[in-house]
Scaffold this motif. Structure first.
Motif, PDB file in Angstrom:
ATOM      1  N   HIS A 312       0.958  -1.264   0.146  1.00  0.00           N
ATOM      2  CA  HIS A 312      -0.023   0.045  -0.083  1.00  0.00           C
ATOM      3  C   HIS A 312       1.052   1.309   0.133  1.00  0.00           C
ATOM      4  CE1 HIS A 312      -3.409  -2.584   1.123  1.00  0.00           C
ATOM      5  NE2 HIS A 312      -2.708  -3.238   1.905  1.00  0.00           N
ATOM      6  N   CYS A 347      -4.711   5.602  -0.178  1.00  0.00           N
ATOM      7  CA  CYS A 347      -3.621   4.769  -0.360  1.00  0.00           C
ATOM      8  C   CYS A 347      -3.217   5.017  -1.988  1.00  0.00           C
ATOM      9  CB  CYS A 347      -4.403   3.391  -0.458  1.00  0.00           C
ATOM     10  SG  CYS A 347      -3.085   2.047  -1.021  1.00  0.00           S
ATOM     11  N   GLU A 349      -1.159   3.309  -3.812  1.00  0.00           N
ATOM     12  CA  GLU A 349      -0.752   2.053  -4.650  1.00  0.00           C
ATOM     13  C   GLU A 349      -1.864   1.137  -4.689  1.00  0.00           C
ATOM     14  OE1 GLU A 349       2.694   1.271  -5.507  1.00  0.00           O
ATOM     15  OE2 GLU A 349       1.443  -0.126  -6.643  1.00  0.00           O
ATOM     16  N   LEU A 350      -2.035   0.735  -6.136  1.00  0.00           N
ATOM     17  CA  LEU A 350      -3.248   0.105  -6.540  1.00  0.00           C
ATOM     18  C   LEU A 350      -3.142  -1.589  -5.658  1.00  0.00           C
ATOM     19  CD1 LEU A 350      -5.754  -0.352  -8.305  1.00  0.00           C
ATOM     20  CD2 LEU A 350      -4.469  -1.128 -10.083  1.00  0.00           C
ATOM     21  N   CYS A 351      -4.065  -1.796  -4.800  1.00  0.00           N
ATOM     22  CA  CYS A 351      -3.807  -2.688  -4.107  1.00  0.00           C
ATOM     23  C   CYS A 351      -5.020  -3.808  -3.842  1.00  0.00           C
ATOM     24  CB  CYS A 351      -3.525  -2.369  -2.439  1.00  0.00           C
ATOM     25  SG  CYS A 351      -4.941  -1.474  -2.073  1.00  0.00           S
ATOM     26  N   HIS A 355      -9.271  -0.840  -3.470  1.00  0.00           N
ATOM     27  CA  HIS A 355      -8.129   0.282  -3.227  1.00  0.00           C
ATOM     28  C   HIS A 355      -8.754   1.685  -3.226  1.00  0.00           C
ATOM     29  CE1 HIS A 355      -4.815   2.888  -4.678  1.00  0.00           C
ATOM     30  NE2 HIS A 355      -5.555   3.236  -5.569  1.00  0.00           N
ATOM     31  N   MET A 358      -9.720   3.061   0.259  1.00  0.00           N
ATOM     32  CA  MET A 358      -8.964   2.675   1.327  1.00  0.00           C
ATOM     33  C   MET A 358      -8.478   4.224   1.940  1.00  0.00           C
ATOM     34  SD  MET A 358      -5.709   0.287   1.110  1.00  0.00           S
ATOM     35  CE  MET A 358      -4.477   0.381   2.805  1.00  0.00           C
TER      36      MET A 358
HETATM   37 CU1  CUA Z   1      -4.069  -0.094  -0.231  1.00  0.00          CU
HETATM   38 CU2  CUA Z   1      -4.355   0.670  -2.295  1.00  0.00          CU
END
Ligand code: CUA
Length: 490
Positions: A312, A347, A349-351, A355, A358
């Motif tokens: 993340h 967030c 960062e593509l998680c 996402h 988040m």
């Molecule tokens: Cu954690 Cu995007």
């Protein structure tokens, strides 16, 4: 391939007999890419096929090398142009100055460029056909170039000033709320101002060329065969390189300044754990775990970043610097909030599926308000309302803490607000309707199953995005505590 040694051949003659004769003579020793009757057709065939040899019916076609030179550029040197006359049984190959009787073999040799020795096309071109004045490529003299550059350069200078100023003075970023963000904003403005000037430079020359050098009506000529310009290429390589290296060194210096590796005096330590899909904030020195991030203004904070599942990225846009939460690695980030206000952790960062959701609330508050918050978090929590029958008050209180600690409340509200997941208010005992249309009353077993296997029952109108790994993180006792907590939320 047999024809490969003679290459691609174009035949130019208005006479079918000449054309067929040559084609038959070449047989399969050459690749005849075109058989054309006129000069105009020859031009387009040359553009299209780029022949390596051109056989011209010398009697009937007025085609000189000088006519072809602009078309064959820049391969002129390597293209063989052979003038042939067929007279009765005789074939004559013309070599500018001489006329020689020739055999079929001579023609093939000429195509191969073997025994048929001739001058380089450029030399013979110059000797036999002094280049007519109107054929000279129209490359302007140096003085002419400078004169032509003056106007667009002036326009560039005049337009650059307001564009650079606009980028310098416009707020491209959200309000700044951290000390470390100042040099970042300065660098961003500087880069945009420089990019703005380069943008103006490109656009002015682009539109200036479109307008000033547009084709005159009736002009069907090709442009001059410009090959390249070493000074120009050196300039547009070296100047951008200097700009990029300059900005990169400056940026590296800034990074060095704002990412201290040694701690500030009196810094507040906050452990930030990212998980699919929420944030958990722990204050190890204060013994607090929270799903919202509360920070005192003007006090340096050391964030220690962790992740329990995937990568993340911890980012509060108003505080500018962001850093990844990486499983198995402890990352450090130091920031000093300078403005009281409410912000959001995002967030970056593509998680995974949720996402985009988040998020976590951030509150930067005065020192006194922070102390109050700390007190409220560490004081013995008030006994939860025991509206529902059979609620274990102590277990419910533990469940409330777990819900905060594991970020449940990032997706499930306790006051009826619709977030990513269904609210917990009034959940217990209600009848749930699922995506497939079936229904079920939410009893203790339903809530337990929904925590362990969230996909088993997906409530209508909500995405199936709840993390599936709580069965690895929560013990049976903890799940029971959570259920007790949910039961209190009537
Ligand atoms: Cu954690 Cu995007």
């Amino acid at each position: 391939m047999p024809w490969s040694e003679l290459g691609r051949v174009l035949i130019v003659s208005p006479h079918p007999l000449f054309r067929e004769g040559i084609v038959r003579l070449l047989g399969d020793q050459a690749e005849v890419v075109g058989v054309v009757a006129s000069l105009a057709e020859a031009r387009s065939a040359i553009r299209k096929h780029r022949p390596q040899a051109i056989i011209v019916d010398h009697e009937n076609v007025e085609l000189e090398e000088a006519d072809l030179a602009p078309l064959l550029w820049p391969e002129l040197e390597s293209v063989r142009i052979i003038y042939v006359t067929l007279a009765g049984n005789e074939m004559i190959i013309h070599d500018r100055q001489r006329v020689v009787a020739a055999t079929e073999k001579d023609l093939l040799d000429a195509l191969k460029g073997a025994s048929y020795k001739r001058q380089s096309p450029k030399e013979s071109l110059r000797e036999a056909h002094p280049r007519p004045a109107q054929r000279a490529p129209e490359i302007p003299e140096r003085g002419g170039i400078m004169r032509k550059l003056t106007v667009p350069l002036l326009i560039t200078v005049v337009l650059s000033v307001p564009v650079a100023l606009w980028f310098w003075r416009t707020d491209l970023t959200p309000e700044l709320a951290a000390r470390e963000g100042q040099p970042i904003d300065f660098l961003l403005r500087l880069e945009f101002a420089i990019a703005g000037v380069i943008f103006v430079l490109c656009m002015v020359f682009f539109f200036y060329s479109l307008v000033v050098f547009r084709r005159a009506p009736g002009d069907l000529e090709d442009g001059p065969p410009v090959h390249g310009s070493t000074p120009l290429e050196v300039a547009w390589t070296v100047i951008p390189a200097i700009i990029v290296i300059g900005l990169a060194s400056y940026a590296a210096g800034i990074l060095w300044d704002i990412m201290p590796t040694t701690g500030y005096k009196d810094e507040l330590v906050v452990d930030v754990t990212g998980f699919q899909w929420g944030w958990r904030f722990e204050y190890p020195d204060l013994g607090i775990t929270s799903s919202e991030l509360v920070l005192p203004v003007n006090r340096p904070v050391l964030f220690r970043l962790y992740s329990v599942d995937v990568i993340h990225s911890f980012w509060i846009p108003e505080l500018r610097i962001k850093m990844d939460n990486i499983p198995g690695i402890e990352n450090h980030l130091r920031l000093t909030p300078t403005k009281v206000g409410e912000y959001k952790v995002r967030c970056a960062e593509l998680c995974g599926t949720a996402h985009a959701y988040m998020l976590a609330p951030v509150k930067v508050v005065e020192q006194s308000a922070f102390e109050e918050w700390v007190k409220s978090q560490t004081a013995a929590a008030p006994a939860p309302p025991t509206g529902a029958a059979g609620v274990d008050a102590q277990a419910a209180e533990r469940g409330r803490a777990l819900a905060q600690q594991f970020g449940c409340l990032g997706c499930h509200s306790t006051d009826g607000t619709k977030l990513v997941g269904p609210t917990w208010k009034g959940l217990f005992g209600s009848t749930r309707t699922f995506q497939d249309g079936s229904t079920r009353v939410a009893d203790e077993e339903y809530i337990r199953e929904s925590i362990l296997n969230p996909s088993a029952y997906v409530v209508e109108g909500f995405p199936d995005v709840m993390p599936k790994n709580f069965k690895d993180q929560l013990s049976e006792d903890q799940i029971r505590d959570l259920v007790e907590f949910i039961k209190t939320l009537q």
